[in-house]
Design an enzyme around this catalytic site. Structure first.
Site, PDB file in Angstrom:
ATOM      1  N   ASP A   1       0.844  -1.197   0.000  1.00 59.18           N
ATOM      2  CA  ASP A   1       0.000   0.000   0.000  1.00 59.18           C
ATOM      3  C   ASP A   1       0.879   1.247   0.000  1.00 59.18           C
ATOM      4  OD1 ASP A   1      -2.970   1.007   0.681  1.00 59.18           O
ATOM      5  OD2 ASP A   1      -1.530   2.247   1.772  1.00 59.18           O
TER       6      ASP A   1
ATOM      7  N   SER B   1       6.341  -1.199   8.846  1.00 64.48           N
ATOM      8  CA  SER B   1       7.518  -1.292   9.709  1.00 64.48           C
ATOM      9  C   SER B   1       8.758  -1.254   8.833  1.00 64.48           C
ATOM     10  CB  SER B   1       7.502  -2.583  10.532  1.00 64.48           C
ATOM     11  OG  SER B   1       8.684  -2.645  11.309  1.00 64.48           O
TER      12      SER B   1
ATOM     13  N   TYR C   1       3.237   9.728  -0.474  1.00 57.15           N
ATOM     14  CA  TYR C   1       4.322   9.153   0.327  1.00 57.15           C
ATOM     15  C   TYR C   1       5.697   9.360  -0.320  1.00 57.15           C
ATOM     16  CZ  TYR C   1       0.371   6.549   2.389  1.00 57.15           C
ATOM     17  OH  TYR C   1      -0.821   6.192   2.957  1.00 57.15           O
TER      18      TYR C   1
ATOM     19  N   ASN D   1       4.672  -9.343  11.867  1.00 58.17           N
ATOM     20  CA  ASN D   1       3.348  -8.824  11.505  1.00 58.17           C
ATOM     21  C   ASN D   1       2.674  -9.668  10.427  1.00 58.17           C
ATOM     22  OD1 ASN D   1       3.870  -6.782  13.278  1.00 58.17           O
ATOM     23  ND2 ASN D   1       4.259  -5.201  11.731  1.00 58.17           N
TER      24      ASN D   1
ATOM     25  N   HIS E   1      -7.386   9.745  -2.146  1.00 55.87           N
ATOM     26  CA  HIS E   1      -6.742   9.645  -0.822  1.00 55.87           C
ATOM     27  C   HIS E   1      -7.597  10.278   0.287  1.00 55.87           C
ATOM     28  CE1 HIS E   1      -2.416   9.198   0.890  1.00 55.87           C
ATOM     29  NE2 HIS E   1      -3.301   8.965   1.828  1.00 55.87           N
TER      30      HIS E   1
HETATM   31  N1  LIG Z   1      -5.240   6.386   3.574  1.00 53.74           N
HETATM   32  C1  LIG Z   1      -4.673   7.115   4.499  1.00 53.74           C
HETATM   33  O1  LIG Z   1      -5.003   8.285   4.688  1.00 53.74           O
HETATM   34  C2  LIG Z   1      -3.601   6.498   5.343  1.00 53.74           C
HETATM   35  C3  LIG Z   1      -3.142   7.188   6.477  1.00 53.74           C
HETATM   36  C4  LIG Z   1      -2.145   6.580   7.259  1.00 53.74           C
HETATM   37  C5  LIG Z   1      -1.676   5.324   6.914  1.00 53.74           C
HETATM   38  N2  LIG Z   1      -2.137   4.699   5.785  1.00 53.74           N
HETATM   39  C6  LIG Z   1      -1.618   3.364   5.364  1.00 53.74           C
HETATM   40  O2  LIG Z   1      -1.646   2.470   6.471  1.00 53.74           O
HETATM   41  C7  LIG Z   1      -0.328   1.953   6.688  1.00 53.74           C
HETATM   42  C8  LIG Z   1      -0.114   1.620   8.137  1.00 53.74           C
HETATM   43  O3  LIG Z   1      -0.370   2.739   8.960  1.00 53.74           O
HETATM   44  P1  LIG Z   1       0.768   3.560   9.757  1.00 53.74           P
HETATM   45  O4  LIG Z   1       2.042   3.369   9.031  1.00 53.74           O
HETATM   46  O5  LIG Z   1       0.277   4.931   9.981  1.00 53.74           O
HETATM   47  O6  LIG Z   1       0.788   2.897  11.188  1.00 53.74           O
HETATM   48  P2  LIG Z   1       0.818   1.421  11.824  1.00 53.74           P
HETATM   49  O7  LIG Z   1       1.077   0.388  10.809  1.00 53.74           O
HETATM   50  O8  LIG Z   1      -0.406   1.313  12.691  1.00 53.74           O
HETATM   51  O9  LIG Z   1       2.071   1.558  12.814  1.00 53.74           O
HETATM   52  C9  LIG Z   1       3.372   1.743  12.349  1.00 53.74           C
HETATM   53  C10 LIG Z   1       4.281   2.004  13.570  1.00 53.74           C
HETATM   54  O10 LIG Z   1       4.262   0.872  14.440  1.00 53.74           O
HETATM   55  C11 LIG Z   1       5.580   0.345  14.569  1.00 53.74           C
HETATM   56  N3  LIG Z   1       5.464  -1.121  14.496  1.00 53.74           N
HETATM   57  C12 LIG Z   1       5.144  -1.867  13.404  1.00 53.74           C
HETATM   58  N4  LIG Z   1       5.099  -3.174  13.719  1.00 53.74           N
HETATM   59  C13 LIG Z   1       5.382  -3.268  15.041  1.00 53.74           C
HETATM   60  C14 LIG Z   1       5.492  -4.362  15.930  1.00 53.74           C
HETATM   61  N5  LIG Z   1       5.303  -5.611  15.535  1.00 53.74           N
HETATM   62  N6  LIG Z   1       5.805  -4.094  17.242  1.00 53.74           N
HETATM   63  C15 LIG Z   1       6.008  -2.815  17.652  1.00 53.74           C
HETATM   64  N7  LIG Z   1       5.888  -1.738  16.848  1.00 53.74           N
HETATM   65  C16 LIG Z   1       5.589  -1.952  15.547  1.00 53.74           C
HETATM   66  C17 LIG Z   1       6.401   0.888  13.408  1.00 53.74           C
HETATM   67  O11 LIG Z   1       7.743   1.064  13.810  1.00 53.74           O
HETATM   68  P3  LIG Z   1       9.035   0.623  12.926  1.00 53.74           P
HETATM   69  O12 LIG Z   1       8.797   1.017  11.507  1.00 53.74           O
HETATM   70  O13 LIG Z   1      10.134   1.424  13.581  1.00 53.74           O
HETATM   71  O14 LIG Z   1       9.215  -0.854  13.103  1.00 53.74           O
HETATM   72  C18 LIG Z   1       5.718   2.247  13.190  1.00 53.74           C
HETATM   73  O15 LIG Z   1       6.225   3.203  14.105  1.00 53.74           O
HETATM   74  C19 LIG Z   1       0.567   3.070   6.154  1.00 53.74           C
HETATM   75  O16 LIG Z   1       1.908   2.652   5.975  1.00 53.74           O
HETATM   76  C20 LIG Z   1      -0.158   3.424   4.898  1.00 53.74           C
HETATM   77  O17 LIG Z   1       0.103   2.477   3.889  1.00 53.74           O
HETATM   78  C21 LIG Z   1      -3.094   5.267   5.015  1.00 53.74           C
END
Ligand SMILES: NC(=O)c1ccc[n+]([C@@H]2O[C@H](COP(=O)([O-])OP(=O)(O)OC[C@H]3O[C@@H](n4cnc5c(N)ncnc54)[C@H](OP(=O)(O)O)[C@@H]3O)[C@@H](O)[C@H]2O)c1
Length: 280
Positions: free
Chosen positions: A45, A233, A50, A242, A108
């Site tokens: 995704d 991550s 980004y 994960n 988006h």
């Molecule tokens: N459509 C939208 O508006 C929108 C908005 C936000 C996000 N998104 C999408 O959703 C995806 C995921 O959301 P997100 O990146 O905001 O947040 P997330 O996946 O909920 O959390 C990511 C955070 O958690 C940490 N993490 C990941 N796996 C872990 C684990 N097993 N144990 C401990 N910590 C862990 C990562 O750290 P490290 O990287 O340091 O490991 C990072 O700081 C995005 O990458 C994007 O593709 C879409």
């Protein structure tokens, strides 16, 4: 265990678990996506916003996998909702990825206070991309029920997915339930609330009970509720962890207990889609 596929309303399917690349700097993106593909993820995704579409495309090519075996999503950036801009932006997305098509292309953000509130025309433009085959499926992101109702009233095209903020602290149940009722698959962004839900005492106690990590408990919770997830991550061990979600289950009672952590609006980590108005 293979990753389950979720049926979309256009006859296609999407792997229920993917890999998100929001906030991964371009230089770190190809190694992270490469690692994810090695572990077994087949769904990435990204978004024009980004700034790492190029590196996502590079990693997919470097993996040696067939393009058809990796489901790639991208999203229209906020500054390009007008038809000609959207067409140019979509071409840039394809050329940056180095692909002839994306599997899924999303608006988006609805930006209801910009562009005279006209996200319907933008949606019609995405329908052109689906018809010409360059977007295999199309959908929306951050659409509230009122926005989805407008698309339903004014167009014949039902989004295949709605990608919304959803995790134990923000269930977003009204939007999810509308999707379920109308055949729109729900994608849960920030599925572990950017890490903030991992210290919750209920989550840590279930992790202890089931000998899994807190992130695995929360991701498994999403899967049992039917959500599509793509945790982000850049840590190789977490990328692997994960994805290891298929050899255990939460009891239904525990699924409900996690859902009861919902804080409503107070649980939101990102902007509210009704008021979010950044067009850059
Ligand atoms: N459509 C939208 O508006 C929108 C908005 C936000 C996000 N998104 C999408 O959703 C995806 C995921 O959301 P997100 O990146 O905001 O947040 P997330 O996946 O909920 O959390 C990511 C955070 O958690 C940490 N993490 C990941 N796996 C872990 C684990 N097993 N144990 C401990 N910590 C862990 C990562 O750290 P490290 O990287 O340091 O490991 C990072 O700081 C995005 O990458 C994007 O593709 C879409």
């Amino acid at each position: 265990m293979p990753v389950p596929k979720i049926d979309l309303n256009d006859g296609r399917t999407i792997p229920q678990v993917g890999f998100g690349v929001f906030k991964i700097p371009p230089a770190d993106t190809a190694p992270a996506v490469g690692r994810a593909l090695e572990v077994g993820y087949r769904h990435i995704d990204t978004a024009q916003m980004y700034g790492n579409e190029k590196e996502v495309g590079e990693a997919v090519r470097a993996s040696g996998l067939d393009r058809a075996d990796v489901f790639v999503t991208s999203k229209l950036n906020n500054g390009f909702h007008r038809r000609d801009d959207a067409r140019r932006a979509f071409e840039t997305t394809l050329s940056d990825l180095g692909f002839e098509y994306v599997d899924l292309f999303l608006i988006h953000w609805p930006l209801p206070t910009l562009y005279d509130g006209d996200f319907v025309s933008t949606w019609r433009t995405l329908a052109e991309f689906r018809k010409d085959g360059r977007a295999r499926s199309i959908g929306v992101s951050n659409f509230q029920v009122g926005h989805l109702e407008r698309l339903a009233a004014e167009t014949d095209e039902v989004p295949a997915v709605n990608q919304i903020e959803l995790h134990p602290y923000l269930l977003n149940e009204h939007v999810r339930a509308y999707g379920q009722e109308h055949g729109i698959a729900t994608q849960a962004w920030s599925p572990i609330a950017k890490g903030t839900v991992l210290d919750d005492p209920l989550v840590t106690s279930l992790a202890h009970k089931l000998l899994r990590s807190p992130a695995q408990i929360v991701l498994r919770w999403h899967l049992q509720r039917g959500n599509i997830v793509f945790p982000k991550s850049t840590t190789p061990s977490r990328i692997q962890q994960n994805f290891e979600l298929f050899d255990f289950q939460l009891e239904l009672d525990d699924v409900e207990k996690i859902a009861a952590l919902d804080r409503g609006e107070a649980g939101r980590t990102g902007p509210n889609p009704d008021t979010f108005a950044r067009a850059s």
